[in-house]
Scaffold this motif. Structure first.
Motif, PDB file in Angstrom:
ATOM      1  N   ALA A  31      54.238  25.453 -16.660  1.00 14.87           N
ATOM      2  CA  ALA A  31      54.030  24.913 -15.319  1.00 14.87           C
ATOM      3  C   ALA A  31      52.833  25.588 -14.656  1.00 14.87           C
ATOM      4  N   ASN A  32      52.725  26.888 -14.879  1.00 13.28           N
ATOM      5  CA  ASN A  32      51.619  27.607 -14.274  1.00 13.28           C
ATOM      6  C   ASN A  32      50.279  27.153 -14.836  1.00 13.28           C
ATOM      7  N   MET A  33      50.270  26.835 -16.127  1.00 14.20           N
ATOM      8  CA  MET A  33      49.020  26.407 -16.745  1.00 14.20           C
ATOM      9  C   MET A  33      48.608  25.033 -16.264  1.00 14.20           C
ATOM     10  N   ASP A  34      49.613  24.173 -16.176  1.00  8.43           N
ATOM     11  CA  ASP A  34      49.314  22.772 -15.887  1.00  8.43           C
ATOM     12  C   ASP A  34      49.468  22.490 -14.400  1.00  8.43           C
ATOM     13  N   ASN A  35      48.628  23.097 -13.607  1.00 10.50           N
ATOM     14  CA  ASN A  35      48.717  22.800 -12.178  1.00 10.50           C
ATOM     15  C   ASN A  35      47.620  21.852 -11.739  1.00 10.50           C
ATOM     16  N   GLY A  36      46.799  21.461 -12.680  1.00  9.88           N
ATOM     17  CA  GLY A  36      45.843  20.400 -12.406  1.00  9.88           C
ATOM     18  C   GLY A  36      44.653  20.780 -11.544  1.00  9.88           C
ATOM     19  N   ASP A  37      44.589  22.016 -11.079  1.00  5.35           N
ATOM     20  CA  ASP A  37      43.420  22.382 -10.285  1.00  5.35           C
ATOM     21  C   ASP A  37      42.601  23.450 -10.995  1.00  5.35           C
ATOM     22  N   GLY A  38      42.850  23.620 -12.264  1.00  7.63           N
ATOM     23  CA  GLY A  38      42.020  24.533 -13.031  1.00  7.63           C
ATOM     24  C   GLY A  38      42.616  25.910 -13.185  1.00  7.63           C
ATOM     25  N   GLY A  39      43.817  26.119 -12.727  1.00  4.96           N
ATOM     26  CA  GLY A  39      44.443  27.400 -12.994  1.00  4.96           C
ATOM     27  C   GLY A  39      45.218  27.918 -11.813  1.00  4.96           C
ATOM     28  N   ALA A  40      46.356  28.511 -12.086  1.00  2.00           N
ATOM     29  CA  ALA A  40      47.169  29.066 -11.018  1.00  2.00           C
ATOM     30  C   ALA A  40      46.962  30.564 -10.920  1.00  2.00           C
ATOM     31  N   ASP A  41      46.014  31.072 -11.693  1.00  2.00           N
ATOM     32  CA  ASP A  41      45.805  32.511 -11.721  1.00  2.00           C
ATOM     33  C   ASP A  41      45.344  33.043 -10.379  1.00  2.00           C
ATOM     34  N   GLU A  42      45.587  34.300 -10.173  1.00  8.12           N
ATOM     35  CA  GLU A  42      45.142  35.018  -8.998  1.00  8.12           C
ATOM     36  C   GLU A  42      43.649  34.770  -8.765  1.00  8.12           C
ATOM     37  N   GLY A  43      43.300  34.343  -7.579  1.00 14.11           N
ATOM     38  CA  GLY A  43      41.881  34.250  -7.251  1.00 14.11           C
ATOM     39  C   GLY A  43      41.197  32.971  -7.660  1.00 14.11           C
ATOM     40  N   ARG A  99      45.441  35.491  -1.750  1.00 13.19           N
ATOM     41  CA  ARG A  99      45.899  36.391  -2.822  1.00 13.19           C
ATOM     42  C   ARG A  99      47.422  36.327  -2.964  1.00 13.19           C
ATOM     43  N   GLY A 100      47.892  36.827  -4.102  1.00 13.02           N
ATOM     44  CA  GLY A 100      49.340  36.871  -4.343  1.00 13.02           C
ATOM     45  C   GLY A 100      49.955  35.490  -4.380  1.00 13.02           C
ATOM     46  N   LEU A 101      49.268  34.552  -5.078  1.00 12.94           N
ATOM     47  CA  LEU A 101      49.748  33.171  -5.157  1.00 12.94           C
ATOM     48  C   LEU A 101      50.028  32.599  -3.765  1.00 12.94           C
ATOM     49  N   GLY A 102      49.113  32.879  -2.857  1.00 16.81           N
ATOM     50  CA  GLY A 102      49.245  32.321  -1.518  1.00 16.81           C
ATOM     51  C   GLY A 102      50.139  33.110  -0.589  1.00 16.81           C
ATOM     52  N   SER A 103      50.717  34.195  -1.100  1.00 11.68           N
ATOM     53  CA  SER A 103      51.680  34.941  -0.270  1.00 11.68           C
ATOM     54  C   SER A 103      50.982  35.651   0.895  1.00 11.68           C
ATOM     55  N   HIS A 104      49.686  36.005   0.715  1.00 12.63           N
ATOM     56  CA  HIS A 104      48.993  36.649   1.829  1.00 12.63           C
ATOM     57  C   HIS A 104      48.830  35.659   2.991  1.00 12.63           C
ATOM     58  N   TRP A 105      48.467  34.430   2.659  1.00 10.13           N
ATOM     59  CA  TRP A 105      48.358  33.381   3.692  1.00 10.13           C
ATOM     60  C   TRP A 105      49.708  33.192   4.370  1.00 10.13           C
ATOM     61  N   ASP A 106      50.745  33.062   3.551  1.00  7.94           N
ATOM     62  CA  ASP A 106      52.078  32.826   4.103  1.00  7.94           C
ATOM     63  C   ASP A 106      52.548  33.989   4.970  1.00  7.94           C
ATOM     64  N   ALA A 107      52.078  35.206   4.651  1.00  6.45           N
ATOM     65  CA  ALA A 107      52.477  36.386   5.423  1.00  6.45           C
ATOM     66  C   ALA A 107      51.664  36.519   6.711  1.00  6.45           C
ATOM     67  N   GLY A 108      50.724  35.591   6.912  1.00 11.92           N
ATOM     68  CA  GLY A 108      49.969  35.609   8.172  1.00 11.92           C
ATOM     69  C   GLY A 108      48.536  36.041   8.035  1.00 11.92           C
ATOM     70  N   MET A 109      48.060  36.120   6.785  1.00 14.02           N
ATOM     71  CA  MET A 109      46.673  36.551   6.598  1.00 14.02           C
ATOM     72  C   MET A 109      45.743  35.353   6.803  1.00 14.02           C
ATOM     73  N   ARG A 110      45.580  35.031   8.076  1.00 16.28           N
ATOM     74  CA  ARG A 110      44.769  33.888   8.459  1.00 16.28           C
ATOM     75  C   ARG A 110      44.288  34.083   9.886  1.00 16.28           C
ATOM     76  N   SER A 111      43.251  33.383  10.221  1.00 21.11           N
ATOM     77  CA  SER A 111      42.730  33.429  11.575  1.00 21.11           C
ATOM     78  C   SER A 111      42.029  32.107  11.842  1.00 21.11           C
ATOM     79  N   VAL A 112      41.508  31.982  13.046  1.00 22.38           N
ATOM     80  CA  VAL A 112      40.822  30.741  13.416  1.00 22.38           C
ATOM     81  C   VAL A 112      39.376  31.061  13.764  1.00 22.38           C
TER      82      VAL A 112
END
Ligand code: CU
Length: 221
Positions: A155-167, A202-215
Motif C-alpha cells: 500500500a505504501n508503494m502504490d500510492n500513485g504520487d511517486g512514493g509515500a516515503d518521508e520527504g 514530515r512524519g507522514l504528515g504528522s507534523h502538519w496534523d500536529a499544527g506545523m503550519r502557518s498562513v
C-alpha cells in the motif's frame, strides 16, 4: 425594538473575541532588512500569520530550533496521499521558479525531481560511493526470506504520487536539521496576492496534523 438588545450583545461578543485573538496571534512582517525570522520547531513556525507585500523581495530566515528535522513549504490546496497523509500542496507557491536558497543544498524541488531533472540534486552521498558491490551483511538483510511484501508495504508503494516515503512531496521545500539555518529569498509575485498556507509534512504528515503550519498573506502593493 426587540432586536436591538440582541444586536448589541452580538456586537460586544465580536469585539471581545477580536481582542482575544489579537492578544494571542503572532503576526510577522519583514524587518528593516526585509527579513522574516521563522522559528521552526515542534510543531510550528512561531507565527500564526506572516504578512508580505506583492513586489517586495523578502528573505525568510528559517531556523530549526527544534529536535526534529523540519521543512518549509508554501502553497494552496492541501494534498493527501491515497492513505490519507497530508503531503504537500496542489499549487506550489514556487512553481514558476525556485527561490534563492542559502545554502543551496537546503532547497529541494520535488516537482522538478519527479520530472526527472536531477541536476539540482546533491548526489555526493551514498550513491556516489560507487563500489558496486554489497557486503555479505547487506545481502543478508535484503534476503529476509519471506519472499513477499506485507499488504502495508504494498500500500505504501502504490500510492500513485511517486512514493509515500518521508520527504517525497510535490513542490519546493527547504529542509533543515536541528540547529541548522537557511535563508530563502524571493520576490513576491504580483499574482500571488491573497492567502497561502505554509507547512511541514514530515512524519507522514504528522507534523502538519500536529499544527506545523502557518498562513502567508500577500497584500497588494
Ligand atoms: Cu516539521
Amino acid at each position: 425594538m426587540k432586536k436591538f438588545p440582541i444586536a448589541l450583545v452580538t456586537a460586544v461578543g465580536l469585539v471581545a473575541a477580536g481582542c482575544g485573538l489579537a492578544a494571542e496571534e503572532v503576526v510577522l512582517e519583514p524587518d528593516a532588512n526585509r527579513e522574516i525570522v521563522i522559528d521552526m520547531g515542534e510543531f510550528g513556525f512561531g507565527a500564526d500569520l506572516i504578512e508580505v507585500t506583492a513586489g517586495e523581495t523578502v528573505t525568510f530566515v528559517l531556523v530549526n530550533n527544534g529536535d526534529n528535522e523540519h521543512e518549509f513549504m508554501i502553497g494552496r490546496n492541501l494534498q493527501k496521499t491515497d492513505l490519507g497523509y497530508p503531503n504537500g500542496f496542489e499549487h506550489d507557491f514556487f512553481e514558476d521558479g525556485p527561490p534563492l536558497v542559502d545554502p543551496p543544498s537546503a532547497g529541494m524541488d520535488m516537482a522538478a525531481m519527479a520530472e526527472g531533472d536531477m541536476a539540482g540534486m546533491d548526489m555526493s552521498g551514498d550513491a556516489a560511493s560507487g563500489d558496486g558491490a554489497m557486503s555479505d551483511e547487506e545481502m543478508a538483510n535484503m534476503d529476509n526470506g519471506d519472499g513477499a511484501m506485507s499488504d502495508e508495504e504494498m500500500a505504501n508503494m502504490d500510492n500513485g504520487d511517486g512514493g509515500a516515503d518521508e520527504g517525497i512531496h510535490a513542490g519546493f521545500m527547504v529542509q533543515r536539521r536541528p540547529g541548522e539555518v537557511a535563508r530563502l529569498t524571493v520576490t513576491i509575485p504580483e499574482e500571488a496576492v491573497g492567502e497561502w498556507d505554509i507547512g511541514c509534512f514530515r512524519g507522514l504528515g504528522s507534523h502538519w496534523d500536529a499544527g506545523m503550519r502557518s498562513v502567508l498573506m500577500v497584500k497588494a502593493a
